[in-house]
Scaffold this motif. Sequence first.
Motif, PDB file in Angstrom:
ATOM      1  N   MET A 154      45.950  36.573  36.777  1.00 10.05           N
ATOM      2  CA  MET A 154      44.202  36.690  36.758  1.00 10.05           C
ATOM      3  C   MET A 154      43.080  36.940  37.473  1.00 10.05           C
ATOM      4  O   MET A 154      43.235  36.464  38.379  1.00 10.05           O
ATOM      5  CB  MET A 154      43.237  35.478  35.187  1.00 10.05           C
ATOM      6  N   ALA A 155      42.768  38.163  37.959  1.00 11.68           N
ATOM      7  CA  ALA A 155      41.804  38.470  38.456  1.00 11.68           C
ATOM      8  C   ALA A 155      40.493  37.944  38.992  1.00 11.68           C
ATOM      9  O   ALA A 155      40.295  37.228  37.981  1.00 11.68           O
ATOM     10  CB  ALA A 155      41.045  40.451  38.463  1.00 11.68           C
ATOM     11  N   LYS A 156      40.284  38.303  40.244  1.00  8.39           N
ATOM     12  CA  LYS A 156      39.297  36.860  40.407  1.00  8.39           C
ATOM     13  C   LYS A 156      37.618  37.904  41.027  1.00  8.39           C
ATOM     14  O   LYS A 156      37.878  39.589  41.253  1.00  8.39           O
ATOM     15  CB  LYS A 156      39.415  36.471  40.991  1.00  8.39           C
ATOM     16  N   TYR A 157      36.254  38.355  39.886  1.00 12.82           N
ATOM     17  CA  TYR A 157      35.776  38.401  39.214  1.00 12.82           C
ATOM     18  C   TYR A 157      34.686  38.096  40.524  1.00 12.82           C
ATOM     19  O   TYR A 157      34.184  36.499  40.327  1.00 12.82           O
ATOM     20  CB  TYR A 157      34.992  38.838  38.459  1.00 12.82           C
ATOM     21  N   ARG A 158      33.577  38.928  41.257  1.00  9.99           N
ATOM     22  CA  ARG A 158      32.144  38.270  42.248  1.00  9.99           C
ATOM     23  C   ARG A 158      31.614  39.311  42.085  1.00  9.99           C
ATOM     24  O   ARG A 158      31.997  40.890  42.613  1.00  9.99           O
ATOM     25  CB  ARG A 158      31.778  37.992  43.665  1.00  9.99           C
ATOM     26  N   LEU A 159      30.370  38.896  41.259  1.00 10.92           N
ATOM     27  CA  LEU A 159      29.275  40.497  40.717  1.00 10.92           C
ATOM     28  C   LEU A 159      28.028  40.488  41.834  1.00 10.92           C
ATOM     29  O   LEU A 159      27.515  38.665  41.486  1.00 10.92           O
ATOM     30  CB  LEU A 159      29.014  40.781  39.160  1.00 10.92           C
ATOM     31  N   HIS A 160      28.034  40.815  42.719  1.00 13.26           N
ATOM     32  CA  HIS A 160      27.191  41.009  43.867  1.00 13.26           C
ATOM     33  C   HIS A 160      25.797  41.735  43.390  1.00 13.26           C
ATOM     34  O   HIS A 160      25.606  43.261  43.438  1.00 13.26           O
ATOM     35  CB  HIS A 160      27.269  41.344  44.925  1.00 13.26           C
ATOM     36  N   TYR A 161      24.699  41.647  43.118  1.00 12.87           N
ATOM     37  CA  TYR A 161      23.119  41.410  43.258  1.00 12.87           C
ATOM     38  C   TYR A 161      22.028  40.304  43.274  1.00 12.87           C
ATOM     39  O   TYR A 161      21.752  39.326  43.709  1.00 12.87           O
ATOM     40  CB  TYR A 161      23.348  42.044  41.397  1.00 12.87           C
ATOM     41  N   PHE A 162      20.964  40.888  42.761  1.00  8.42           N
ATOM     42  CA  PHE A 162      19.954  40.542  43.349  1.00  8.42           C
ATOM     43  C   PHE A 162      19.400  38.789  42.105  1.00  8.42           C
ATOM     44  O   PHE A 162      20.344  39.235  40.753  1.00  8.42           O
ATOM     45  CB  PHE A 162      18.375  40.798  43.503  1.00  8.42           C
ATOM     46  N   ASP A 163      18.956  38.834  42.760  1.00 11.42           N
ATOM     47  CA  ASP A 163      18.083  37.121  41.586  1.00 11.42           C
ATOM     48  C   ASP A 163      17.598  37.825  40.249  1.00 11.42           C
ATOM     49  O   ASP A 163      15.883  37.587  40.300  1.00 11.42           O
ATOM     50  CB  ASP A 163      17.720  36.204  42.071  1.00 11.42           C
ATOM     51  N   ALA A 164      17.999  39.046  39.662  1.00  7.35           N
ATOM     52  CA  ALA A 164      16.756  39.416  38.386  1.00  7.35           C
ATOM     53  C   ALA A 164      17.779  40.473  37.562  1.00  7.35           C
ATOM     54  O   ALA A 164      18.995  39.735  37.687  1.00  7.35           O
ATOM     55  CB  ALA A 164      16.431  40.564  39.161  1.00  7.35           C
ATOM     56  N   ARG A 165      17.541  40.667  36.479  1.00  2.18           N
ATOM     57  CA  ARG A 165      18.510  41.065  35.859  1.00  2.18           C
ATOM     58  C   ARG A 165      18.601  42.401  36.062  1.00  2.18           C
ATOM     59  O   ARG A 165      19.926  42.919  36.172  1.00  2.18           O
ATOM     60  CB  ARG A 165      17.762  41.149  34.380  1.00  2.18           C
ATOM     61  N   GLY A 166      17.908  42.953  36.377  1.00  2.01           N
ATOM     62  CA  GLY A 166      18.167  44.661  36.368  1.00  2.01           C
ATOM     63  C   GLY A 166      19.627  45.789  36.170  1.00  2.01           C
ATOM     64  O   GLY A 166      20.001  45.575  34.413  1.00  2.01           O
ATOM     65  N   TYR A 167      20.043  46.591  37.446  1.00  2.00           N
ATOM     66  CA  TYR A 167      21.231  46.767  37.182  1.00  2.00           C
ATOM     67  C   TYR A 167      22.469  46.231  36.894  1.00  2.00           C
ATOM     68  O   TYR A 167      23.881  46.802  36.487  1.00  2.00           O
ATOM     69  CB  TYR A 167      21.617  47.777  38.185  1.00  2.00           C
ATOM     70  N   ALA A 168      22.289  44.991  36.787  1.00  2.00           N
ATOM     71  CA  ALA A 168      23.869  43.736  37.102  1.00  2.00           C
ATOM     72  C   ALA A 168      23.216  43.313  35.368  1.00  2.00           C
ATOM     73  O   ALA A 168      25.154  43.266  35.380  1.00  2.00           O
ATOM     74  CB  ALA A 168      23.929  43.514  38.139  1.00  2.00           C
ATOM     75  N   GLU A 169      22.864  43.544  34.793  1.00  2.00           N
ATOM     76  CA  GLU A 169      23.014  42.463  33.389  1.00  2.00           C
ATOM     77  C   GLU A 169      23.488  42.723  32.642  1.00  2.00           C
ATOM     78  O   GLU A 169      24.631  42.348  31.702  1.00  2.00           O
ATOM     79  CB  GLU A 169      21.635  42.447  33.278  1.00  2.00           C
ATOM     80  N   VAL A 170      24.034  44.465  32.182  1.00  2.00           N
ATOM     81  CA  VAL A 170      24.855  44.653  31.282  1.00  2.00           C
ATOM     82  C   VAL A 170      26.058  44.356  31.715  1.00  2.00           C
ATOM     83  O   VAL A 170      26.920  43.798  30.647  1.00  2.00           O
ATOM     84  CB  VAL A 170      25.048  46.456  31.635  1.00  2.00           C
ATOM     85  N   SER A 171      26.294  44.438  32.559  1.00  2.00           N
ATOM     86  CA  SER A 171      27.773  43.617  33.438  1.00  2.00           C
ATOM     87  C   SER A 171      27.874  42.144  33.329  1.00  2.00           C
ATOM     88  O   SER A 171      29.200  41.562  32.678  1.00  2.00           O
ATOM     89  CB  SER A 171      28.297  43.998  34.998  1.00  2.00           C
ATOM     90  N   ARG A 172      26.645  41.073  33.511  1.00  2.00           N
ATOM     91  CA  ARG A 172      26.710  40.471  33.309  1.00  2.00           C
ATOM     92  C   ARG A 172      27.276  39.691  31.577  1.00  2.00           C
ATOM     93  O   ARG A 172      28.060  39.019  31.258  1.00  2.00           O
ATOM     94  CB  ARG A 172      25.798  39.212  33.396  1.00  2.00           C
ATOM     95  N   ASP A 173      26.386  40.470  30.821  1.00  2.00           N
ATOM     96  CA  ASP A 173      26.674  40.559  29.348  1.00  2.00           C
ATOM     97  C   ASP A 173      27.625  40.253  28.846  1.00  2.00           C
ATOM     98  O   ASP A 173      28.372  39.767  28.495  1.00  2.00           O
ATOM     99  CB  ASP A 173      25.797  41.523  29.135  1.00  2.00           C
ATOM    100  N   MET A 174      28.255  41.777  29.193  1.00  2.00           N
ATOM    101  CA  MET A 174      29.766  41.358  29.338  1.00  2.00           C
ATOM    102  C   MET A 174      31.100  40.581  29.614  1.00  2.00           C
ATOM    103  O   MET A 174      32.065  40.227  29.101  1.00  2.00           O
ATOM    104  CB  MET A 174      30.226  43.248  29.538  1.00  2.00           C
ATOM    105  N   PHE A 175      30.935  39.884  30.616  1.00  2.00           N
ATOM    106  CA  PHE A 175      31.797  39.147  31.042  1.00  2.00           C
ATOM    107  C   PHE A 175      31.658  37.759  29.925  1.00  2.00           C
ATOM    108  O   PHE A 175      32.386  36.823  29.765  1.00  2.00           O
ATOM    109  CB  PHE A 175      31.627  38.792  31.912  1.00  2.00           C
ATOM    110  N   HIS A 176      30.157  37.806  30.192  1.00  2.00           N
ATOM    111  CA  HIS A 176      30.142  36.548  29.186  1.00  2.00           C
ATOM    112  C   HIS A 176      30.628  36.895  27.215  1.00  2.00           C
ATOM    113  O   HIS A 176      31.289  35.299  27.089  1.00  2.00           O
ATOM    114  CB  HIS A 176      28.661  35.901  28.698  1.00  2.00           C
TER     115      HIS A 176
END
Length: 213
Positions: free
Chosen positions: A1-23
């Motif tokens: 299985m692939a290993k994923y690391r998502l880099h972003y600031f401590d905010a929702r912002g432009y990363a949250e959509v991808s966080r949503d989908m991982f969850h």
Amino acid sequence: MAKYRLHYFDARGYAEVSRDMFHMAGVEFEDVRYNLEDWIKEGSTTKETMPFGQMPVLEVDGEMIPQSSAIARFVANQFGYAGKTAVEKGWADAYADLYKDFLNEMKPWAMIAFGYPGQAGDRDELKKTSLDPAREKYFRLLTKGLEKSKSGFLLASGISYPDLMFFETTTSLNVLEPGFLGTDFPEVTAYFKRIGEHPKLKPYLETRPFQPK
């Protein structure tokens, strides 16, 4: 299985959509969050480690993928949130582009409301001239898309990454501009409520820390 690391600031912002989908997909990832002050301080070399010198960046088995839209499309295609057919995938991308148009049209107001440094202008006046017209235009287009799909989401097959784009930004706008959602587009109001109560997303929304943007 692939290993994923998502880099972003401590905010929702432009990363949250991808966080949503991982969850939603139940896929493990390392949510790497950066302090803005550390990012911009003199002598920091963190930017140099990112392909385009900005974030978010998704690291997949060590390979760094930049740009929020590209990351969201990648994650959506990996986990089944990009449409089920070639035509649906095309529509998902079209709605994602529509979302970017929405951001661009409300940008004069957003630069003030979101607190970007060095911006000048009257927030109330910019609401009238940029945010309100953008809302009217895109809520009408969302209503039209929902009537066409008949699924309760923008695609007939169910929830997809552009749904989450509109949802997350509207979540922020409802905080920064109370009453933004309003009651004059009931299909859109029901649509955002439906996304927030999606059984695969709701547990994450209920446990994530409150952040206005």
